[in-house]
Design a protein around this motif. Structure first.
Motif, PDB file in Angstrom:
ATOM      1  N   THR A   1       4.489  -2.431   1.901  1.00 52.94           N
ATOM      2  CA  THR A   1       3.246  -2.834   0.988  1.00 52.94           C
ATOM      3  C   THR A   1       3.104  -4.160   0.259  1.00 52.94           C
ATOM      4  O   THR A   1       5.230  -4.353   0.173  1.00 52.94           O
ATOM      5  N   GLY A   2       2.257  -4.160   0.087  1.00 51.70           N
ATOM      6  CA  GLY A   2       2.389  -4.974  -1.633  1.00 51.70           C
ATOM      7  C   GLY A   2       2.995  -7.056  -1.222  1.00 51.70           C
ATOM      8  O   GLY A   2       3.224  -7.516  -0.163  1.00 51.70           O
ATOM      9  N   PRO A   3       3.642  -7.270  -2.566  1.00 49.65           N
ATOM     10  CA  PRO A   3       4.621  -8.194  -2.683  1.00 49.65           C
ATOM     11  C   PRO A   3       5.619  -8.081  -1.212  1.00 49.65           C
ATOM     12  O   PRO A   3       6.376  -9.063  -1.008  1.00 49.65           O
TER      13      PRO A   3
ATOM     14  N   PRO B   1      -1.866  -9.135  -0.921  1.00 47.66           N
ATOM     15  CA  PRO B   1      -2.327  -7.356  -0.574  1.00 47.66           C
ATOM     16  C   PRO B   1      -1.812  -7.051  -2.238  1.00 47.66           C
ATOM     17  O   PRO B   1      -0.890  -7.243  -2.842  1.00 47.66           O
ATOM     18  N   TYR B   2      -2.814  -5.664  -2.519  1.00 50.61           N
ATOM     19  CA  TYR B   2      -2.750  -5.296  -3.531  1.00 50.61           C
ATOM     20  C   TYR B   2      -0.699  -4.533  -3.083  1.00 50.61           C
ATOM     21  O   TYR B   2      -0.451  -4.721  -2.254  1.00 50.61           O
ATOM     22  N   TYR B   3      -0.439  -4.032  -4.086  1.00 50.47           N
ATOM     23  CA  TYR B   3       1.045  -3.396  -4.660  1.00 50.47           C
ATOM     24  C   TYR B   3       1.023  -2.333  -3.476  1.00 50.47           C
ATOM     25  O   TYR B   3       1.998  -2.489  -2.970  1.00 50.47           O
ATOM     26  N   LEU B   4      -0.062  -1.081  -3.456  1.00 52.39           N
ATOM     27  CA  LEU B   4       0.127  -0.473  -2.482  1.00 52.39           C
ATOM     28  C   LEU B   4      -0.074  -0.644  -1.067  1.00 52.39           C
ATOM     29  O   LEU B   4      -0.630   0.422  -0.360  1.00 52.39           O
ATOM     30  N   GLU B   5      -1.031  -1.698  -1.311  1.00 52.76           N
ATOM     31  CA  GLU B   5      -1.489  -2.394   0.196  1.00 52.76           C
ATOM     32  C   GLU B   5      -1.040  -2.291   1.238  1.00 52.76           C
ATOM     33  O   GLU B   5       0.671  -3.200   1.331  1.00 52.76           O
TER      34      GLU B   5
ATOM     35  N   PRO C   1      -5.617  -4.575   5.315  1.00 48.07           N
ATOM     36  CA  PRO C   1      -6.323  -4.313   4.069  1.00 48.07           C
ATOM     37  C   PRO C   1      -7.650  -3.017   4.532  1.00 48.07           C
ATOM     38  O   PRO C   1      -8.002  -2.869   4.740  1.00 48.07           O
ATOM     39  N   GLY C   2      -7.676  -2.406   3.188  1.00 51.39           N
ATOM     40  CA  GLY C   2      -7.508  -1.651   2.706  1.00 51.39           C
ATOM     41  C   GLY C   2      -7.093  -0.070   2.969  1.00 51.39           C
ATOM     42  O   GLY C   2      -7.387   0.709   2.876  1.00 51.39           O
ATOM     43  N   SER C   3      -6.029  -0.239   3.747  1.00 53.04           N
ATOM     44  CA  SER C   3      -5.055   0.481   3.861  1.00 53.04           C
ATOM     45  C   SER C   3      -4.306   0.726   3.329  1.00 53.04           C
ATOM     46  O   SER C   3      -3.118  -0.326   3.186  1.00 53.04           O
ATOM     47  N   PHE C   4      -3.559   2.239   1.941  1.00 59.47           N
ATOM     48  CA  PHE C   4      -2.798   2.015   1.339  1.00 59.47           C
ATOM     49  C   PHE C   4      -1.648   3.451   1.857  1.00 59.47           C
ATOM     50  O   PHE C   4      -2.091   3.628   2.772  1.00 59.47           O
ATOM     51  N   ALA C   5      -0.488   3.122   0.979  1.00 56.99           N
ATOM     52  CA  ALA C   5       0.364   3.354   1.517  1.00 56.99           C
ATOM     53  C   ALA C   5       1.140   4.505   0.563  1.00 56.99           C
ATOM     54  O   ALA C   5       1.364   3.228  -0.945  1.00 56.99           O
ATOM     55  N   ALA C   6       1.800   5.905  -0.679  1.00 57.32           N
ATOM     56  CA  ALA C   6       2.360   6.358  -1.454  1.00 57.32           C
ATOM     57  C   ALA C   6       2.815   7.064  -0.909  1.00 57.32           C
ATOM     58  O   ALA C   6       3.172   7.426   0.073  1.00 57.32           O
ATOM     59  N   GLY C   7       4.079   7.006  -2.293  1.00 63.09           N
ATOM     60  CA  GLY C   7       5.232   8.392  -1.888  1.00 63.09           C
ATOM     61  C   GLY C   7       6.601   7.739  -0.679  1.00 63.09           C
ATOM     62  O   GLY C   7       6.577   6.690  -0.793  1.00 63.09           O
ATOM     63  N   ASP C   8       6.958   8.431  -0.786  1.00 61.33           N
ATOM     64  CA  ASP C   8       8.127   8.611   0.727  1.00 61.33           C
ATOM     65  C   ASP C   8       7.926   8.087   1.692  1.00 61.33           C
ATOM     66  O   ASP C   8       8.911   7.352   2.135  1.00 61.33           O
TER      67      ASP C   8
ATOM     68  N   MET D   1      -2.122   5.451  -8.559  1.00 62.06           N
ATOM     69  CA  MET D   1      -2.615   4.160  -8.153  1.00 62.06           C
ATOM     70  C   MET D   1      -3.304   3.703  -6.919  1.00 62.06           C
ATOM     71  O   MET D   1      -4.662   3.064  -6.534  1.00 62.06           O
ATOM     72  N   ALA D   2      -3.212   4.372  -5.664  1.00 60.29           N
ATOM     73  CA  ALA D   2      -3.360   4.076  -4.492  1.00 60.29           C
ATOM     74  C   ALA D   2      -4.923   4.312  -4.184  1.00 60.29           C
ATOM     75  O   ALA D   2      -6.259   3.136  -3.896  1.00 60.29           O
TER      76      ALA D   2
END
Length: 88
Positions: free
Chosen positions: A22-24, A42-46, A50-57, A75-76
């Protein structure tokens, strides 16, 4: 185990362990994946979609802690709202 086999059928980039990049972390030698269609980075968690975000494990380089996953989830949601505003 990242449980991201479903992402193999998408343009989402995964690392060697199967975690979603994701992101950077999508930048390689300062360049975004060829599949990235937008002018902005891309945004940090993207993910690379585009528009698909990931968080956590499931996220590449995540800390793998419950508190971090909860914070990234919040954040997502903020990034989803920003994405929806820019595409409306």
């Amino acid at each position: 185990m990242s449980r991201t086999d479903w992402a193999a059928a998408t343009a989402i980039v995964r690392d060697q362990g199967g975690y979603l990049v994701t992101g950077p972390d999508l930048l390689i030698d300062g360049k975004l994946p060829a599949s990235w269609p937008l002018e902005r980075a891309p945004y940090y968690l993207e993910t690379a979609v585009p528009g698909s975000f990931a968080a956590g494990d499931v996220r590449h380089r995540s800390i793998k802690r419950v508190a971090t996953a909860a914070g990234e989830g919040a954040m997502a949601i903020a990034f989803v709202h920003r994405y929806l505003e820019e595409t409306a």
